[in-house]
Design a protein around this motif. Structure first.
Motif, PDB file in Angstrom:
ATOM      1  N   LEU A 148      24.069  26.626  12.627  1.00  0.00           N
ATOM      2  CA  LEU A 148      24.954  25.889  13.530  1.00  0.00           C
ATOM      3  C   LEU A 148      25.337  26.682  14.771  1.00  0.00           C
ATOM      4  N   ALA A 149      24.963  27.950  14.850  1.00  0.00           N
ATOM      5  CA  ALA A 149      25.282  28.751  16.036  1.00  0.00           C
ATOM      6  C   ALA A 149      24.660  28.101  17.270  1.00  0.00           C
ATOM      7  N   PRO A 150      25.450  27.823  18.316  1.00  0.00           N
ATOM      8  CA  PRO A 150      24.930  27.086  19.475  1.00  0.00           C
ATOM      9  C   PRO A 150      23.914  27.917  20.261  1.00  0.00           C
ATOM     10  N   PRO A 151      22.692  27.423  20.440  1.00  0.00           N
ATOM     11  CA  PRO A 151      21.664  28.190  21.168  1.00  0.00           C
ATOM     12  C   PRO A 151      22.097  28.497  22.602  1.00  0.00           C
ATOM     13  N   GLY A 152      22.026  29.765  22.972  1.00  0.00           N
ATOM     14  CA  GLY A 152      22.321  30.165  24.341  1.00  0.00           C
ATOM     15  C   GLY A 152      23.779  30.116  24.730  1.00  0.00           C
ATOM     16  N   ARG A 153      24.671  29.858  23.776  1.00  0.00           N
ATOM     17  CA  ARG A 153      26.099  29.737  24.100  1.00  0.00           C
ATOM     18  C   ARG A 153      26.926  30.514  23.084  1.00  0.00           C
ATOM     19  N   ASN A 154      28.157  30.837  23.495  1.00  0.00           N
ATOM     20  CA  ASN A 154      29.073  31.518  22.584  1.00  0.00           C
ATOM     21  C   ASN A 154      29.517  30.575  21.474  1.00  0.00           C
ATOM     22  N   GLY A 155      29.859  31.153  20.326  1.00  0.00           N
ATOM     23  CA  GLY A 155      30.351  30.361  19.204  1.00  0.00           C
ATOM     24  C   GLY A 155      31.512  31.056  18.517  1.00  0.00           C
ATOM     25  N   LEU A 156      32.363  30.267  17.877  1.00  0.00           N
ATOM     26  CA  LEU A 156      33.527  30.786  17.162  1.00  0.00           C
ATOM     27  C   LEU A 156      33.498  30.254  15.741  1.00  0.00           C
ATOM     28  N   VAL A 157      33.615  31.148  14.751  1.00  0.00           N
ATOM     29  CA  VAL A 157      33.615  30.775  13.338  1.00  0.00           C
ATOM     30  C   VAL A 157      34.945  31.218  12.742  1.00  0.00           C
ATOM     31  N   LEU A 158      35.685  30.293  12.157  1.00  0.00           N
ATOM     32  CA  LEU A 158      37.029  30.581  11.650  1.00  0.00           C
ATOM     33  C   LEU A 158      37.029  30.621  10.122  1.00  0.00           C
ATOM     34  N   PHE A 159      37.761  31.589   9.570  1.00  0.00           N
ATOM     35  CA  PHE A 159      37.859  31.768   8.126  1.00  0.00           C
ATOM     36  C   PHE A 159      39.330  31.813   7.713  1.00  0.00           C
ATOM     37  N   PRO A 160      39.632  31.427   6.478  1.00  0.00           N
ATOM     38  CA  PRO A 160      41.027  31.460   6.020  1.00  0.00           C
ATOM     39  C   PRO A 160      41.519  32.852   5.640  1.00  0.00           C
ATOM     40  N   SER A 161      40.615  33.843   5.528  1.00  0.00           N
ATOM     41  CA  SER A 161      41.046  35.195   5.179  1.00  0.00           C
ATOM     42  C   SER A 161      40.028  36.202   5.700  1.00  0.00           C
ATOM     43  N   TYR A 162      40.494  37.452   5.884  1.00  0.00           N
ATOM     44  CA  TYR A 162      39.589  38.514   6.330  1.00  0.00           C
ATOM     45  C   TYR A 162      38.564  38.847   5.244  1.00  0.00           C
ATOM     46  N   ALA A 163      38.954  38.749   3.981  1.00  0.00           N
ATOM     47  CA  ALA A 163      38.018  39.047   2.892  1.00  0.00           C
ATOM     48  C   ALA A 163      36.851  38.059   2.904  1.00  0.00           C
ATOM     49  N   PHE A 164      37.147  36.783   3.068  1.00  0.00           N
ATOM     50  CA  PHE A 164      36.117  35.744   3.147  1.00  0.00           C
ATOM     51  C   PHE A 164      35.212  36.023   4.347  1.00  0.00           C
ATOM     52  N   LEU A 165      35.824  36.339   5.479  1.00  0.00           N
ATOM     53  CA  LEU A 165      35.068  36.632   6.701  1.00  0.00           C
ATOM     54  C   LEU A 165      34.081  37.779   6.478  1.00  0.00           C
ATOM     55  N   GLN A 166      34.552  38.867   5.875  1.00  0.00           N
ATOM     56  CA  GLN A 166      33.702  40.043   5.687  1.00  0.00           C
ATOM     57  C   GLN A 166      32.528  39.743   4.762  1.00  0.00           C
ATOM     58  N   GLU A 167      32.758  38.957   3.721  1.00  0.00           N
ATOM     59  CA  GLU A 167      31.677  38.627   2.787  1.00  0.00           C
ATOM     60  C   GLU A 167      30.569  37.840   3.483  1.00  0.00           C
ATOM     61  N   VAL A 168      30.953  36.869   4.301  1.00  0.00           N
ATOM     62  CA  VAL A 168      29.948  36.074   5.013  1.00  0.00           C
ATOM     63  C   VAL A 168      29.277  36.911   6.095  1.00  0.00           C
ATOM     64  N   ALA A 169      30.061  37.711   6.813  1.00  0.00           N
ATOM     65  CA  ALA A 169      29.501  38.535   7.889  1.00  0.00           C
ATOM     66  C   ALA A 169      28.442  39.495   7.361  1.00  0.00           C
ATOM     67  N   SER A 170      28.644  40.032   6.161  1.00  0.00           N
ATOM     68  CA  SER A 170      27.689  40.995   5.601  1.00  0.00           C
ATOM     69  C   SER A 170      26.356  40.343   5.244  1.00  0.00           C
TER      70      SER A 170
END
Length: 398
Positions: free
Chosen positions: A338-360
């Protein structure tokens, strides 16, 4: 802009004593002699915390205290709710009558203040905290330590007696009738020992980032004050938790903090409360303590054209707390798709722990992935914003 003390501290531990901290030693003299405030006030009009820290650190004065000094000179102060609405730590005596009469309050994300304010006025007094405080003074022969140990022991017994009387052997919480007088007597006796206790600590060279004895005294004061207030929205509770570290607590639970937040708002020159989720207005107006006869409301449409909005619901993954761990990999794949081609994107998570797991697990070769951390400084945030505005490789901000 006021940044939290822990994030502005120049040491590894927040121990605010001149015998331990170089930046606290001779603070007033160094502040005046080294021209810290004039140097900062003669610079850019926005008193940035990073610059304040750098100048104060170089002059060997406390960066957090310098930020408070600067706030007295500022036309506008950006800070957390608690510096205004929590009477235990309000800045510059803002809890005092008349302190806000020339101040306009602007409360962002005001819907969050409802729960935050309830928490400010829902203090706990825990046996575990009392026992930790006793460990600081036990074994010392000084009279102040023996007296403190005896008083803390009586407080420990009082909490245990109230919890056992209300709950028996069960876990959970239960409303109780709690007489504030025994707690007030212990508080008065503890207050009389504060000065001798600090003298003892200094002589014994005991430096603590957080002093358990002081923590108990502050908790006891807040519980006692609210019990003596006696408002119907303040409910005394006895609590017991199990698990690995069982504990018993006395708590005053605030059902509705509107009386307290409303008093602060009424003492100000005016208050603007903003949020994207403040409707129904009457509901939040009453919960926040605004005077109905003096309050106006306005609802503004979104500045973004509705025809540009695409809502996609993906029902193949489960993001609930219990189930999300099984779906980290697939969620990362969906983010990449879903990352927009050629454009910036923002992905929101309910917690930093959730964010880190997906980011890895995330691989997005056509984007630069920037991951927000809970301890990011204002300078790092500005650098990320600059990259988002730049014309280079698009950024996916998590």
């Amino acid at each position: 802009q006021i940044r939290a003390k822990a994030r502005m501290c120049a040491n590894q531990e927040v121990v605010c004593h001149e015998d331990f901290c170089l930046h606290a030693r001779d603070y007033g003299a160094k502040l005046a002699q080294r021209g810290v405030l004039p140097a900062l006030l003669s610079g850019p009009p926005h008193l940035d915390p990073d610059r304040t820290f750098a100048v104060a650190h170089a002059a060997e004065v406390c960066p957090f205290e310098v930020s408070l000094e600067l706030a007295r000179e500022a036309s506008a102060v950006v800070c957390d709710y608690n510096y205004v609405f929590d009477p235990a730590i309000a800045l510059f005596g803002l809890a005092d009558e008349g302190a806000l009469e020339d101040t306009l309050l602007v409360v962002d994300e005001a819907h969050n203040l409802v729960d935050r304010a309830r928490e400010y006025f829902s203090p706990r007094l825990a046996r575990s905290a009392v026992r930790q405080a006793r460990r600081i003074v036990e074994g010392h022969r000084q009279k102040v330590c023996r007296d403190l140990d005896e008083l803390l022991g009586s407080l420990d017994e009082l909490i245990e007696r109230e919890a056992s009387g209300a709950l028996g052997a069960r876990e959970g919480s239960r409303r109780i009738e709690l007489d504030p007088r025994p707690l007030a007597e212990v508080r008065l006796a503890l207050d009389a020992l504060v000065a001798p206790y600090f003298t003892f600590k200094r002589n014994a060279e005991i430096w603590l980032a957080r002093d358990p004895v002081v923590d108990v005294l502050l908790s006891l004061a807040r519980v006692t004050d609210l019990l003596q207030d006696g408002g119907r929205e303040l409910v005394p509770l006895a609590e017991r938790s199990g698990g690995g570290e069982p504990d018993e607590r006395l708590r005053v639970y605030c059902l509705d903090a509107a009386r307290f937040t409303g008093a602060t708002i009424a003492r100000s020159a005016g208050c603007v409360a903003m949020s994207a989720t403040l409707e129904p207005f009457e509901f939040y107006r009453d919960l926040l303590g605004f005077d109905p006869d003096r309050t106006d409301t306005v609802s503004l449409p979104s500045p973004f054209p509705p025809e540009n909005r695409l809502i996609v619901a993906v029902d193949e993954v489960d993001t609930t707390f219990r189930a999300r761990a099984r779906w980290y990999g697939r969620i990362a794949e969906l983010v990449a798709e879903l990352a927009p081609p050629g454009r910036n994107g923002l992905v929101l998570f309910p917690s930093y722990a959730f964010l880190q797991e997906v980011a890895s697990r995330l691989f997005v070769p056509d984007h630069t992935v920037e991951v927000q951390r809970g301890d990011d400084s204002d300078r790092l945030r500005r650098e990320i914003l600059a990259r988002l505005r730049g014309g280079g490789k698009p950024v996916l901000l998590l």
